[in-house]
Design a protein around this motif. Sequence first.
Motif, PDB file in Angstrom:
ATOM      1  N   ILE A  42       0.972  -1.127   0.002  1.00 54.00           N
ATOM      2  CA  ILE A  42      -0.043  -0.009   0.179  1.00 54.00           C
ATOM      3  C   ILE A  42       0.804   1.099   0.184  1.00 54.00           C
ATOM      4  CG2 ILE A  42      -1.667   1.374   1.264  1.00 54.00           C
ATOM      5  CD1 ILE A  42      -3.107  -1.120   2.365  1.00 54.00           C
ATOM      6  N   SER A  43       0.625   2.109  -1.074  1.00 54.93           N
ATOM      7  CA  SER A  43       1.387   3.140  -1.024  1.00 54.93           C
ATOM      8  C   SER A  43       0.814   4.278  -2.148  1.00 54.93           C
ATOM      9  CB  SER A  43       2.867   3.061  -1.617  1.00 54.93           C
ATOM     10  OG  SER A  43       2.926   2.465  -2.886  1.00 54.93           O
ATOM     11  N   PRO A  44       0.763   5.845  -2.081  1.00 51.22           N
ATOM     12  CA  PRO A  44       0.335   6.361  -3.070  1.00 51.22           C
ATOM     13  C   PRO A  44       0.707   5.950  -4.390  1.00 51.22           C
ATOM     14  CG  PRO A  44       1.149   7.694  -1.265  1.00 51.22           C
ATOM     15  CD  PRO A  44       1.625   6.260  -1.177  1.00 51.22           C
ATOM     16  N   GLU A  45       1.934   5.327  -4.727  1.00 56.39           N
ATOM     17  CA  GLU A  45       2.252   5.226  -5.993  1.00 56.39           C
ATOM     18  C   GLU A  45       1.567   4.071  -6.709  1.00 56.39           C
ATOM     19  OE1 GLU A  45       4.565   5.598  -3.555  1.00 56.39           O
ATOM     20  OE2 GLU A  45       4.652   7.675  -4.153  1.00 56.39           O
ATOM     21  N   GLN A  46       1.077   3.023  -5.901  1.00 57.55           N
ATOM     22  CA  GLN A  46       0.418   1.712  -6.294  1.00 57.55           C
ATOM     23  C   GLN A  46      -1.076   2.070  -6.589  1.00 57.55           C
ATOM     24  OE1 GLN A  46       1.646  -1.432  -7.084  1.00 57.55           O
ATOM     25  NE2 GLN A  46      -0.363  -1.554  -7.754  1.00 57.55           N
ATOM     26  N   GLN A  47      -1.436   1.881  -7.565  1.00 59.63           N
ATOM     27  CA  GLN A  47      -2.947   2.416  -7.727  1.00 59.63           C
ATOM     28  C   GLN A  47      -3.886   1.211  -7.872  1.00 59.63           C
ATOM     29  OE1 GLN A  47      -3.670   5.812  -7.988  1.00 59.63           O
ATOM     30  NE2 GLN A  47      -1.646   6.129  -7.420  1.00 59.63           N
ATOM     31  N   ILE A  48      -3.775   0.333  -8.487  1.00 63.69           N
ATOM     32  CA  ILE A  48      -4.595  -0.904  -8.731  1.00 63.69           C
ATOM     33  C   ILE A  48      -4.084  -2.220  -8.385  1.00 63.69           C
ATOM     34  CG2 ILE A  48      -6.020  -2.153 -10.245  1.00 63.69           C
ATOM     35  CD1 ILE A  48      -6.097   0.208 -12.215  1.00 63.69           C
ATOM     36  N   TYR A  49      -4.941  -2.931  -7.639  1.00 65.17           N
ATOM     37  CA  TYR A  49      -4.505  -4.112  -7.072  1.00 65.17           C
ATOM     38  C   TYR A  49      -5.306  -5.164  -7.688  1.00 65.17           C
ATOM     39  CZ  TYR A  49      -2.404  -1.148  -3.546  1.00 65.17           C
ATOM     40  OH  TYR A  49      -1.867  -0.103  -2.973  1.00 65.17           O
ATOM     41  N   TYR A 108     -13.837  13.894   3.678  1.00 63.40           N
ATOM     42  CA  TYR A 108     -14.724  12.445   3.374  1.00 63.40           C
ATOM     43  C   TYR A 108     -13.755  11.727   2.557  1.00 63.40           C
ATOM     44  CZ  TYR A 108     -18.594  15.084   5.578  1.00 63.40           C
ATOM     45  OH  TYR A 108     -19.385  16.050   6.661  1.00 63.40           O
ATOM     46  N   ALA A 109     -14.277  10.343   2.724  1.00 64.10           N
ATOM     47  CA  ALA A 109     -13.607   9.482   1.681  1.00 64.10           C
ATOM     48  C   ALA A 109     -14.510   8.276   1.409  1.00 64.10           C
ATOM     49  CB  ALA A 109     -12.050   9.094   2.141  1.00 64.10           C
ATOM     50  N   HIS A 110     -14.271   7.629   0.222  1.00 66.99           N
ATOM     51  CA  HIS A 110     -14.836   6.429   0.153  1.00 66.99           C
ATOM     52  C   HIS A 110     -13.823   5.228   0.350  1.00 66.99           C
ATOM     53  CE1 HIS A 110     -18.350   7.874  -2.388  1.00 66.99           C
ATOM     54  NE2 HIS A 110     -17.403   8.754  -2.805  1.00 66.99           N
ATOM     55  N   TYR A 111     -14.336   3.955   0.709  1.00 67.86           N
ATOM     56  CA  TYR A 111     -13.260   3.001   1.143  1.00 67.86           C
ATOM     57  C   TYR A 111     -12.672   2.443  -0.024  1.00 67.86           C
ATOM     58  CZ  TYR A 111     -14.944   2.518   5.984  1.00 67.86           C
ATOM     59  OH  TYR A 111     -15.508   2.810   7.160  1.00 67.86           O
ATOM     60  N   LEU A 112     -13.391   2.129  -1.170  1.00 66.22           N
ATOM     61  CA  LEU A 112     -12.739   1.305  -2.468  1.00 66.22           C
ATOM     62  C   LEU A 112     -13.383   2.032  -3.678  1.00 66.22           C
ATOM     63  CD1 LEU A 112     -12.939  -2.350  -1.504  1.00 66.22           C
ATOM     64  CD2 LEU A 112     -11.077  -0.939  -1.473  1.00 66.22           C
ATOM     65  N   SER A 147     -14.694 -12.540 -14.269  1.00 67.89           N
ATOM     66  CA  SER A 147     -13.455 -13.108 -15.045  1.00 67.89           C
ATOM     67  C   SER A 147     -12.730 -13.714 -14.115  1.00 67.89           C
ATOM     68  CB  SER A 147     -12.562 -11.875 -15.497  1.00 67.89           C
ATOM     69  OG  SER A 147     -12.112 -11.007 -14.779  1.00 67.89           O
ATOM     70  N   GLY A 148     -12.884 -13.792 -12.674  1.00 67.61           N
ATOM     71  CA  GLY A 148     -11.955 -14.450 -11.816  1.00 67.61           C
ATOM     72  C   GLY A 148     -11.166 -13.626 -10.944  1.00 67.61           C
ATOM     73  N   MET A 149     -11.176 -12.502 -11.510  1.00 69.92           N
ATOM     74  CA  MET A 149      -9.998 -11.459 -10.539  1.00 69.92           C
ATOM     75  C   MET A 149     -10.695 -10.184 -10.349  1.00 69.92           C
ATOM     76  SD  MET A 149      -7.024 -13.085 -10.356  1.00 69.92           S
ATOM     77  CE  MET A 149      -6.124 -11.560 -10.245  1.00 69.92           C
ATOM     78  N   LEU A 150     -10.480  -9.756  -9.182  1.00 73.84           N
ATOM     79  CA  LEU A 150     -10.902  -8.698  -8.603  1.00 73.84           C
ATOM     80  C   LEU A 150     -10.019  -7.486  -8.595  1.00 73.84           C
ATOM     81  CD1 LEU A 150     -13.037  -6.676  -6.947  1.00 73.84           C
ATOM     82  CD2 LEU A 150     -12.047  -7.833  -4.829  1.00 73.84           C
ATOM     83  N   LYS A 151     -10.352  -6.519  -9.593  1.00 72.78           N
ATOM     84  CA  LYS A 151      -9.303  -5.381  -9.626  1.00 72.78           C
ATOM     85  C   LYS A 151     -10.095  -4.164  -8.569  1.00 72.78           C
ATOM     86  CE  LYS A 151      -9.510  -4.768 -14.003  1.00 72.78           C
ATOM     87  NZ  LYS A 151      -9.266  -4.336 -15.396  1.00 72.78           N
ATOM     88  N   PHE A 152      -8.998  -3.505  -7.725  1.00 77.34           N
ATOM     89  CA  PHE A 152      -9.831  -2.514  -6.949  1.00 77.34           C
ATOM     90  C   PHE A 152      -8.496  -1.553  -6.509  1.00 77.34           C
ATOM     91  CE2 PHE A 152      -7.572  -5.774  -4.253  1.00 77.34           C
ATOM     92  CZ  PHE A 152      -7.186  -5.045  -3.336  1.00 77.34           C
ATOM     93  N   ALA A 153      -8.995  -0.664  -5.919  1.00 79.03           N
ATOM     94  CA  ALA A 153      -7.993   0.657  -5.346  1.00 79.03           C
ATOM     95  C   ALA A 153      -8.662   1.315  -4.135  1.00 79.03           C
ATOM     96  CB  ALA A 153      -7.590   1.616  -6.713  1.00 79.03           C
ATOM     97  N   PHE A 154      -7.756   1.547  -3.366  1.00 77.45           N
ATOM     98  CA  PHE A 154      -8.429   2.321  -2.164  1.00 77.45           C
ATOM     99  C   PHE A 154      -8.376   3.807  -2.629  1.00 77.45           C
ATOM    100  CE2 PHE A 154      -5.582  -1.249  -0.395  1.00 77.45           C
ATOM    101  CZ  PHE A 154      -6.751  -1.744   0.395  1.00 77.45           C
ATOM    102  N   ASP A 155      -9.346   4.471  -1.940  1.00 82.22           N
ATOM    103  CA  ASP A 155      -9.539   6.006  -2.296  1.00 82.22           C
ATOM    104  C   ASP A 155      -8.098   6.833  -1.910  1.00 82.22           C
ATOM    105  OD1 ASP A 155     -10.101   8.858  -1.228  1.00 82.22           O
ATOM    106  OD2 ASP A 155     -12.157   8.067  -1.738  1.00 82.22           O
ATOM    107  N   PRO A 156      -7.916   7.463  -3.078  1.00 84.89           N
ATOM    108  CA  PRO A 156      -6.368   8.170  -3.066  1.00 84.89           C
ATOM    109  C   PRO A 156      -6.289   8.818  -1.759  1.00 84.89           C
ATOM    110  CG  PRO A 156      -7.442   8.444  -5.052  1.00 84.89           C
ATOM    111  CD  PRO A 156      -8.475   7.795  -4.253  1.00 84.89           C
ATOM    112  N   ILE A 157      -7.038   9.567  -1.204  1.00 82.55           N
ATOM    113  CA  ILE A 157      -6.944  10.188   0.097  1.00 82.55           C
ATOM    114  C   ILE A 157      -6.734   9.493   1.287  1.00 82.55           C
ATOM    115  CG2 ILE A 157      -7.989  11.918   1.796  1.00 82.55           C
ATOM    116  CD1 ILE A 157      -9.094  13.342  -0.582  1.00 82.55           C
ATOM    117  N   LEU A 158      -7.669   8.276   1.250  1.00 82.04           N
ATOM    118  CA  LEU A 158      -7.664   7.275   2.287  1.00 82.04           C
ATOM    119  C   LEU A 158      -6.173   6.480   2.327  1.00 82.04           C
ATOM    120  CD1 LEU A 158      -9.649   6.342   4.350  1.00 82.04           C
ATOM    121  CD2 LEU A 158     -10.141   4.238   2.910  1.00 82.04           C
ATOM    122  N   VAL A 159      -5.692   6.352   1.178  1.00 77.40           N
ATOM    123  CA  VAL A 159      -4.223   5.528   1.369  1.00 77.40           C
ATOM    124  C   VAL A 159      -3.504   6.327   2.365  1.00 77.40           C
ATOM    125  CG1 VAL A 159      -2.174   5.345  -0.101  1.00 77.40           C
ATOM    126  CG2 VAL A 159      -4.495   4.946  -1.173  1.00 77.40           C
TER     127      VAL A 159
END
Length: 351
Positions: free
Chosen positions: A46-53, A100-104, A113-125
């Motif tokens: 988890i870091s501001p540089e890593q966007q999508i997991y 205010y921030a969203h979780y995801l 497709s079998g894979m979940l792609k997600f990112a944390f709210d940029p501010i929440l990171v």
Amino acid sequence: MTNESRQDVIRKGSSIISATPNDSVMFEPIDNTLFNYLVLRTYSDISPEQQIYRVPVKEVMEYLRIDRIGKLQASLERLGKGFIEIDYVDAETGEPRSMYAHYLSSDVSSTGSGMLKFAFDPILVHFLSEPKVFGLISVSRVRDLKTVASQKLYEMMALQFRKKTPEWRCSVEELRAYFQAGDKNARFDNFRIHVIEKAISDVNAIAEFDIVVDYIRGGKGGGVTEIVFKALSKSHTRLIEASAIKSPSTRKKKPADSHTIDLLDGKTFEERGGPAELTMAAIESARDMIPDDADINHLITEWRDINRGRALTNPDQSFLSWLELKLSQENDPLLKDIDGDVFGLLVGGRD
């Protein structure tokens, strides 16, 4: 708590734990479990540089103990649409702030497709990555709690438990908002019996601490104006009872390895350089020794850093002796210049 129960511990920032959810979306127990699980899976990245997991949908559903992908998609939708209000202190000005921030953010359609792609709210990171003040949260313990109120009470009191004064004070209105109780159990007696007391009972059954509550009334015969929750250390017997409680569907876990995260300091065996277990009795003794504004969690981390790579014959005695010397050092001019490593050797470290 055994090493087996520490494999799923995350450092969850105090600002996120304390955040009040907005009632625009009513969260469900699965949502907090899913969020914590995704934090656990990406914990070291988890870091501001890593966007999508990306994580396999099958593994997520297995952990959540659900068999329909629609349940996962509905939870992702709530985490994406619902938001929380986070209160924090500006690092530069020292002034209190709110945001205010969203979780995801997630690609719900990709779950097919079998894979979940997600990112944390940029501010929440910012609050997820290396928080300075945090609670050590067992993700599986949260999963085993079946109401939002009990999940949130566990996390809040896990945050308070390591403090000199392990208590949380709030008004009735603040607690209702924090639990997302809405208009249910509008009478306080019903709210107390069906929400507060039930949450306390649920948490006490599984946590490494016990919660007691006190209701403060406004004047003689007045209504409750403040609720005070306190986290107390469990006895040995109560700890064994809590650690033994598992869901019937829980699978046997693998033995802890060098990457297991420790419950007390959030570090792995590899990072810490060796085991330095402390009993609850030692922690309670230390809490009685330190000033009101001291953070016992940081003191334990400092002691472990000094003793990294050393095998301790009696960790409790070593820690308490080191703490006594450290406190004396702060008040004795003759001790001020002694290096911390010297203290580590004086109080029983073995190379």
